[in-house]
Write a protein that holds these residues in place. Sequence first.
Motif, PDB file in Angstrom:
ATOM      1  N   VAL A   8      33.370  43.630  33.507  1.00 18.36           N
ATOM      2  CA  VAL A   8      34.452  44.411  34.113  1.00 18.36           C
ATOM      3  C   VAL A   8      35.415  44.926  33.047  1.00 18.36           C
ATOM      4  N   ALA A  60      37.026  49.175  35.177  1.00 25.24           N
ATOM      5  CA  ALA A  60      37.154  48.891  36.606  1.00 25.24           C
ATOM      6  C   ALA A  60      35.816  49.253  37.233  1.00 25.24           C
ATOM      7  N   ARG A  64      39.957  41.923  43.002  1.00 27.03           N
ATOM      8  CA  ARG A  64      39.887  43.212  43.691  1.00 27.03           C
ATOM      9  C   ARG A  64      41.283  43.648  44.108  1.00 27.03           C
ATOM     10  N   PRO A  67      43.639  49.875  42.334  1.00 26.42           N
ATOM     11  CA  PRO A  67      44.337  50.352  41.135  1.00 26.42           C
ATOM     12  C   PRO A  67      44.400  51.865  41.004  1.00 26.42           C
ATOM     13  N   HIS A  76      38.790  48.385  43.755  1.00 27.27           N
ATOM     14  CA  HIS A  76      37.983  48.178  42.555  1.00 27.27           C
ATOM     15  C   HIS A  76      38.100  46.733  42.090  1.00 27.27           C
ATOM     16  N   VAL A 126      38.847  44.699  38.821  1.00 25.25           N
ATOM     17  CA  VAL A 126      39.509  44.938  37.535  1.00 25.25           C
ATOM     18  C   VAL A 126      39.628  43.607  36.807  1.00 25.25           C
ATOM     19  N   ALA A 186      45.465  43.773  36.035  1.00 19.98           N
ATOM     20  CA  ALA A 186      45.764  44.350  37.345  1.00 19.98           C
ATOM     21  C   ALA A 186      47.184  44.905  37.409  1.00 19.98           C
TER      22      ALA A 186
END
Length: 394
Positions: free
Chosen positions: A47, A52, A88, A91, A97, A99, A104
């Motif tokens: 990730v 993302a 999750r 964003p 998404h 991230v 975040a």
Amino acid sequence: MLRITQAQALTLRMAALLLPERRHADGHHGADRHDGTDRPADVAGVVTWLGAMQAQDLASGLWSFGVRLPDHTVGDVTAALERREALRTWPMRGTVHFVPSRDAHWMLDLMGPRALAGAAKRREFLGLSEELAERALEVLGAELAGGGRLTRSQCLAVLADKGIEGAGQFGYHLLWYASQRGVLCIAPNIGNEQSFVLLDEWVPDPHRPDREEALATLALRFFRGRGPATRQDFAGWTGLTAADAKRGIAAAGDRLTGVTVEGVEMYLEPALLATAPSEPHPRPLDTTPATTDGGEFRVLPGFDEYLLGYKDRSLMLADEHKPAIIPGNNGVFQATVVRDGRVVGTWKRSLLKTKVQVVVRPLVPLGTDDLAKIEQAFEGYARFVGRTLEIRPP
């Protein structure tokens, strides 16, 4: 500026996406990095590499990790999410998404304002006042404080107890709004339901880069994980203005380099170019190839960065196949069968107690060897979900 062919660009793009294949010593297939060094080996690494990953559909999002981590099962990925290697939230573009957890906060700060700017109009449509939305935010914050974790339905029940009814899109908007504001985030499911926690408690040590560094980081991760790609792809993916997209690329400096593909300017990580395939006689990308066995196959989820990461998907998807991938052009992407970077079919699966049934719908003629390779690719998916594989006719 270096010129490369479309076919070269596609090969590089698949490597950047962590989707090239090689055969492991134990005989199964899996992805390997483009430059011969260790590829990301865990959820946090993948990730972070991609920046993302689309996650509005959880099953698709989990397989997006699985296809890039061939030794992981769905249980392994879920355990990594419980360890907070990723989370999750919404964003960019108001869409869920995965991230990197510690990123975040700054991603919401950087890209969230444009989504929030449209929230007032959405609240007006729903008949939801700003005062009520702020009240819901306070109620949820207080209820979850101290390490609380509630399912979606429990969150809505808490709001209802305080006189804030959250049925249908009304409730969804309140949870979205609280997350977009950086108060909540989505934790791993409890049973089959989303769960929510306080972002500040789930991630107590967030990264806090300044705006220029944040733009540079976002640009580097986007193009490292999807290049060669255009500035328009970057702006579309992030939801940033064209000016901010340009600023992010400039701030990344020599960590990105430009190439042209059929006269179109694109960017990528310089290290990727070292492995660009030579093509003394470049050929155009096939749109409807004849039946020819061979090539590398991958079976990808519908909501994957492979397609969702780009505004222009012509390198991967022929125009005549778009209706099969996005029926009705409604934003719901079908899962894809991909050969050497090009979409050649769609697939659907049914999870039963001990087996997974898969139906493949080819979009181009496929040979006998192709079908055997597709089945082999699905064996990797079956291992991921812990079922035996059954391929059924369409």
